[in-house]
Write an enzyme that holds these catalytic residues in place. Structure first.
Site, PDB file in Angstrom:
ATOM      1  N   ASP A  54      -8.295   3.967  -3.543  1.00 21.24           N
ATOM      2  CA  ASP A  54      -8.316   3.781  -3.362  1.00 21.24           C
ATOM      3  C   ASP A  54      -9.320   2.418  -4.088  1.00 21.24           C
ATOM      4  O   ASP A  54      -8.635   0.533  -4.727  1.00 21.24           O
ATOM      5  CB  ASP A  54      -8.758   3.192  -1.796  1.00 21.24           C
ATOM      6  CG  ASP A  54      -8.003   1.489  -1.233  1.00 21.24           C
ATOM      7  OD1 ASP A  54      -6.946   1.443  -1.291  1.00 21.24           O
ATOM      8  OD2 ASP A  54      -8.602   1.632  -0.261  1.00 21.24           O
ATOM      9  N   ASN A  68      -0.455  12.839  -3.417  1.00 18.37           N
ATOM     10  CA  ASN A  68       0.091  14.060  -3.059  1.00 18.37           C
ATOM     11  C   ASN A  68      -1.234  14.678  -3.621  1.00 18.37           C
ATOM     12  O   ASN A  68      -1.478  14.365  -4.855  1.00 18.37           O
ATOM     13  CB  ASN A  68       0.961  13.874  -4.009  1.00 18.37           C
ATOM     14  CG  ASN A  68       2.799  14.202  -3.720  1.00 18.37           C
ATOM     15  OD1 ASN A  68       2.333  13.684  -2.220  1.00 18.37           O
ATOM     16  ND2 ASN A  68       3.409  12.845  -4.446  1.00 18.37           N
ATOM     17  N   LYS A 117      -2.342  18.605  -5.221  1.00 20.20           N
ATOM     18  CA  LYS A 117      -1.831  19.287  -5.654  1.00 20.20           C
ATOM     19  C   LYS A 117      -2.798  20.594  -6.002  1.00 20.20           C
ATOM     20  O   LYS A 117      -2.113  21.806  -5.947  1.00 20.20           O
ATOM     21  CB  LYS A 117      -1.630  18.695  -7.133  1.00 20.20           C
ATOM     22  CG  LYS A 117      -0.219  17.800  -6.841  1.00 20.20           C
ATOM     23  CD  LYS A 117      -0.213  16.798  -7.751  1.00 20.20           C
ATOM     24  CE  LYS A 117       1.797  16.525  -7.902  1.00 20.20           C
ATOM     25  NZ  LYS A 117       2.334  17.543  -8.107  1.00 20.20           N
ATOM     26  N   ARG A 122       3.517 -11.408  -4.151  1.00 23.04           N
ATOM     27  CA  ARG A 122       2.822 -11.009  -4.031  1.00 23.04           C
ATOM     28  C   ARG A 122       2.171  -9.466  -3.633  1.00 23.04           C
ATOM     29  O   ARG A 122       1.356  -9.022  -3.707  1.00 23.04           O
ATOM     30  CB  ARG A 122       1.837 -11.816  -2.282  1.00 23.04           C
ATOM     31  CG  ARG A 122       2.410 -12.971  -2.688  1.00 23.04           C
ATOM     32  CD  ARG A 122       1.224 -13.595  -1.435  1.00 23.04           C
ATOM     33  NE  ARG A 122       1.959 -12.787   0.093  1.00 23.04           N
ATOM     34  CZ  ARG A 122       1.532 -12.821   1.024  1.00 23.04           C
ATOM     35  NH1 ARG A 122       0.251 -12.065   1.021  1.00 23.04           N
ATOM     36  NH2 ARG A 122       2.932 -12.857   2.389  1.00 23.04           N
ATOM     37  N   LYS A 123       3.065  -8.823  -4.276  1.00 29.94           N
ATOM     38  CA  LYS A 123       3.357  -7.504  -4.051  1.00 29.94           C
ATOM     39  C   LYS A 123       2.639  -6.874  -5.455  1.00 29.94           C
ATOM     40  O   LYS A 123       3.423  -7.151  -6.329  1.00 29.94           O
ATOM     41  CB  LYS A 123       4.343  -6.657  -3.748  1.00 29.94           C
ATOM     42  CG  LYS A 123       4.789  -7.081  -2.882  1.00 29.94           C
ATOM     43  CD  LYS A 123       5.560  -6.404  -2.073  1.00 29.94           C
ATOM     44  CE  LYS A 123       7.690  -7.859  -1.768  1.00 29.94           C
ATOM     45  NZ  LYS A 123       8.530  -6.684  -1.137  1.00 29.94           N
TER      46      LYS A 123
HETATM   47  C1  LIG Z   1     -10.470 -10.070   0.117  1.00 34.57           C
HETATM   48  C2  LIG Z   1     -11.610 -10.312  -1.263  1.00 34.57           C
HETATM   49  C3  LIG Z   1     -11.312  -8.894  -2.082  1.00 34.57           C
HETATM   50  C4  LIG Z   1     -11.256  -9.241  -3.847  1.00 34.57           C
HETATM   51  C5  LIG Z   1     -11.491  -7.930  -4.035  1.00 34.57           C
HETATM   52  C6  LIG Z   1     -11.760  -8.269  -5.499  1.00 34.57           C
HETATM   53  C7  LIG Z   1     -12.259  -7.161  -5.816  1.00 34.57           C
HETATM   54  C8  LIG Z   1     -12.297  -5.780  -5.757  1.00 34.57           C
HETATM   55  C9  LIG Z   1     -13.495  -5.163  -6.572  1.00 34.57           C
HETATM   56  C10 LIG Z   1     -13.769  -3.874  -6.092  1.00 34.57           C
HETATM   57  C11 LIG Z   1     -13.268  -2.840  -5.815  1.00 34.57           C
HETATM   58  C12 LIG Z   1     -12.973  -2.102  -4.485  1.00 34.57           C
HETATM   59  C13 LIG Z   1     -12.028  -1.814  -3.593  1.00 34.57           C
HETATM   60  C14 LIG Z   1     -12.387  -1.708  -2.091  1.00 34.57           C
HETATM   61  C15 LIG Z   1     -10.821  -1.892  -2.488  1.00 34.57           C
HETATM   62  C16 LIG Z   1     -10.490  -1.361  -0.186  1.00 34.57           C
HETATM   63  C17 LIG Z   1      -9.398  -1.818  -0.680  1.00 34.57           C
HETATM   64  C18 LIG Z   1      -9.237  -1.998   1.460  1.00 34.57           C
HETATM   65  O1  LIG Z   1      -9.670  -1.001   1.856  1.00 34.57           O
HETATM   66  S1  LIG Z   1      -8.336  -2.763   2.467  1.00 34.57           S
HETATM   67  C19 LIG Z   1      -8.376  -2.727   3.957  1.00 34.57           C
HETATM   68  C20 LIG Z   1      -7.391  -1.163   4.128  1.00 34.57           C
HETATM   69  N1  LIG Z   1      -6.028  -2.357   4.236  1.00 34.57           N
HETATM   70  C21 LIG Z   1      -6.379  -3.458   5.233  1.00 34.57           C
HETATM   71  O2  LIG Z   1      -6.710  -3.509   6.692  1.00 34.57           O
HETATM   72  C22 LIG Z   1      -4.341  -3.608   5.396  1.00 34.57           C
HETATM   73  C23 LIG Z   1      -4.441  -4.622   6.876  1.00 34.57           C
HETATM   74  N2  LIG Z   1      -2.909  -5.415   6.184  1.00 34.57           N
HETATM   75  C24 LIG Z   1      -2.654  -6.192   5.827  1.00 34.57           C
HETATM   76  O3  LIG Z   1      -3.475  -6.985   6.549  1.00 34.57           O
HETATM   77  C25 LIG Z   1      -1.734  -6.991   6.044  1.00 34.57           C
HETATM   78  O4  LIG Z   1      -0.734  -6.588   6.439  1.00 34.57           O
HETATM   79  C26 LIG Z   1      -1.369  -7.447   4.542  1.00 34.57           C
HETATM   80  C27 LIG Z   1      -1.470  -6.327   4.253  1.00 34.57           C
HETATM   81  C28 LIG Z   1      -3.071  -8.074   3.718  1.00 34.57           C
HETATM   82  C29 LIG Z   1      -0.367  -8.167   4.149  1.00 34.57           C
HETATM   83  O5  LIG Z   1      -0.205  -9.267   5.403  1.00 34.57           O
HETATM   84  P1  LIG Z   1       0.878 -10.911   4.621  1.00 34.57           P
HETATM   85  O6  LIG Z   1       1.106 -11.462   5.475  1.00 34.57           O
HETATM   86  O7  LIG Z   1      -0.088 -11.455   3.679  1.00 34.57           O
HETATM   87  O8  LIG Z   1       1.421 -10.524   3.700  1.00 34.57           O
HETATM   88  P2  LIG Z   1       3.472  -9.769   4.766  1.00 34.57           P
HETATM   89  O9  LIG Z   1       3.114  -8.768   5.458  1.00 34.57           O
HETATM   90  O10 LIG Z   1       3.700 -10.953   5.036  1.00 34.57           O
HETATM   91  O11 LIG Z   1       3.621  -8.858   3.805  1.00 34.57           O
HETATM   92  C30 LIG Z   1       4.059  -9.651   2.284  1.00 34.57           C
HETATM   93  C31 LIG Z   1       5.180  -8.957   1.866  1.00 34.57           C
HETATM   94  O12 LIG Z   1       4.832  -7.714   1.393  1.00 34.57           O
HETATM   95  C32 LIG Z   1       5.697  -6.033   1.997  1.00 34.57           C
HETATM   96  N3  LIG Z   1       4.998  -5.074   2.618  1.00 34.57           N
HETATM   97  C33 LIG Z   1       3.452  -6.013   2.910  1.00 34.57           C
HETATM   98  N4  LIG Z   1       3.266  -4.277   3.859  1.00 34.57           N
HETATM   99  C34 LIG Z   1       3.944  -3.915   3.251  1.00 34.57           C
HETATM  100  C35 LIG Z   1       4.025  -2.035   3.782  1.00 34.57           C
HETATM  101  N5  LIG Z   1       2.867  -1.262   4.060  1.00 34.57           N
HETATM  102  N6  LIG Z   1       4.621  -1.691   2.902  1.00 34.57           N
HETATM  103  C36 LIG Z   1       6.057  -2.066   2.110  1.00 34.57           C
HETATM  104  N7  LIG Z   1       6.255  -3.582   1.923  1.00 34.57           N
HETATM  105  C37 LIG Z   1       4.868  -4.048   2.648  1.00 34.57           C
HETATM  106  C38 LIG Z   1       6.293  -7.672   2.692  1.00 34.57           C
HETATM  107  O13 LIG Z   1       7.642  -6.777   3.533  1.00 34.57           O
HETATM  108  C39 LIG Z   1       6.556  -8.713   2.078  1.00 34.57           C
HETATM  109  O14 LIG Z   1       7.596  -7.806   1.440  1.00 34.57           O
HETATM  110  P3  LIG Z   1       8.569  -9.613   1.274  1.00 34.57           P
HETATM  111  O15 LIG Z   1       7.791 -10.630   0.797  1.00 34.57           O
HETATM  112  O16 LIG Z   1       9.559  -9.521  -0.074  1.00 34.57           O
HETATM  113  O17 LIG Z   1       9.104  -9.926   1.928  1.00 34.57           O
END
Ligand SMILES: CCCCC/C=C\C/C=C\CCCCCCCC(=O)SCCNC(=O)CCNC(=O)[C@H](O)C(C)(C)COP(=O)(O)OP(=O)(O)OC[C@H]1O[C@@H](n2cnc3c(N)ncnc32)[C@H](O)[C@@H]1OP(=O)(O)O
Length: 240
Positions: A161, A183, A185, A206-207
């Site tokens: 992650d 996965n 393995k 945004r994806k």
């Molecule tokens: C904030 C500052 C961060 C800066 C980072 C900078 C540097 C990185 C540096 C160091 C590395 C450290 C790395 C650490 C990594 C740790 C990462 C994490 O742990 S994150 C924590 C775990 N995740 C969460 O808690 C996320 C919870 N979810 C949300 O908050 C929201 O769902 C979202 C992901 C923010 C999306 O919400 P939002 O309202 O913005 O978007 P939409 O729901 O409208 O979705 C947009 C688009 O995407 C599709 N989508 C969304 N989720 C999924 C999914 N699970 N599967 C498939 N598709 C998904 C959704 O359908 C929309 O698609 P479309 O536009 O086509 O309709």
């Protein structure tokens, strides 16, 4: 292997904190400068060798530092606290002032950097901006055990992650993990070094779609494969 791991712990405890003030290396901070801010205050950079690093990890680190010399690769610095993220980005997406400024965050630190040297996650990430890929060199310490003698799957998932997050954030800025598929393995031996090759496969609005493989240093063993979906945060939406 486990015995040597445990035997090293005493000296690791003795050496803890030695990385404070470790010299900053050159050949870092190109595109990542936008994202990783260390300019306002001098914070310790944890993505540098310490005495717990194995020969394998040091060797790979040196090889990648060499690749940084022509600018094609860059080493990503890593802070324990929020300096990893540009504070303005952080405030834009997490607007609750109590959370940003209150006690809730005063003790916060990056999960992967919360262990003493050598006991948990030892890693460094290199970025190749032209190829939209990163390489994470990771040595998982004895506190990350799952099945005896092997890394916990959650620790591998965490490291994937983080590797994915860095890879996605370099192109997408403020991103969050929406989906992670792994996965497993082969089990990863505790205290061994693995290499996580991540790449950005597709950017669709945004994806950000990413994938990776986790291999042994000699590349003969494929430990894991994973895909991830990261979403670029929308400043108009609150994340809390
Ligand atoms: C904030 C500052 C961060 C800066 C980072 C900078 C540097 C990185 C540096 C160091 C590395 C450290 C790395 C650490 C990594 C740790 C990462 C994490 O742990 S994150 C924590 C775990 N995740 C969460 O808690 C996320 C919870 N979810 C949300 O908050 C929201 O769902 C979202 C992901 C923010 C999306 O919400 P939002 O309202 O913005 O978007 P939409 O729901 O409208 O979705 C947009 C688009 O995407 C599709 N989508 C969304 N989720 C999924 C999914 N699970 N599967 C498939 N598709 C998904 C959704 O359908 C929309 O698609 P479309 O536009 O086509 O309709």
């Amino acid at each position: 292997m486990l015995r040597s791991c445990t035997a090293g712990l005493r000296s690791l405890w003795a050496l803890r904190g030695r990385r404070e003030g470790a010299p900053r290396l050159s050949a870092d901070l190109q595109p990542a400068r936008r994202l990783f801010s260390t300019e306002k205050a001098v914070h310790k950079d944890w993505a540098l060798p310490n005495p717990s690093w194995s020969k394998d990890l040091k060797l790979l680190f040196d090889q990648f530092m060499k690749k940084c010399e022509d600018g094609s690769w860059e080493r990503l610095p890593s802070c324990k606290h929020t300096c990893t993220y540009k504070s303005e980005d952080f405030k834009t997406y997490f607007l609750d002032p109590q959370l940003v400024e209150g006690e809730g965050l005063s003790q916060a630190q990056l999960f992967t950097r919360g262990f003493e040297d050598g006991l948990g996650f030892e890693y460094v990430i290199f970025n190749n901006n032209d190829e939209k890929r990163t390489v994470c060199l990771f040595q998982g310490g004895p506190y990350l055990q799952g099945i005896p003698g092997f890394l916990h799957g959650g620790a591998i998932a965490t490291m994937i992650d983080v590797a994915f997050g860095s890879c996605a954030a370099i192109s997408g800025g403020a991103v969050m993990t929406a989906n992670l598929n792994i996965n497993f393995k082969r089990p990863v031996p505790l205290c061994s070094v693995v290499v996580i090759h991540s790449q950005l496969d597709k950017l669709e609005g945004r994806k950000l779609f990413v994938s990776c493989n986790v291999r042994s240093v000699d590349e003969k063993t494929l430990y894991s494969e994973a895909t991830g979906l990261f979403i670029k945060l929308d400043p108009k939406k609150s994340s809390t």
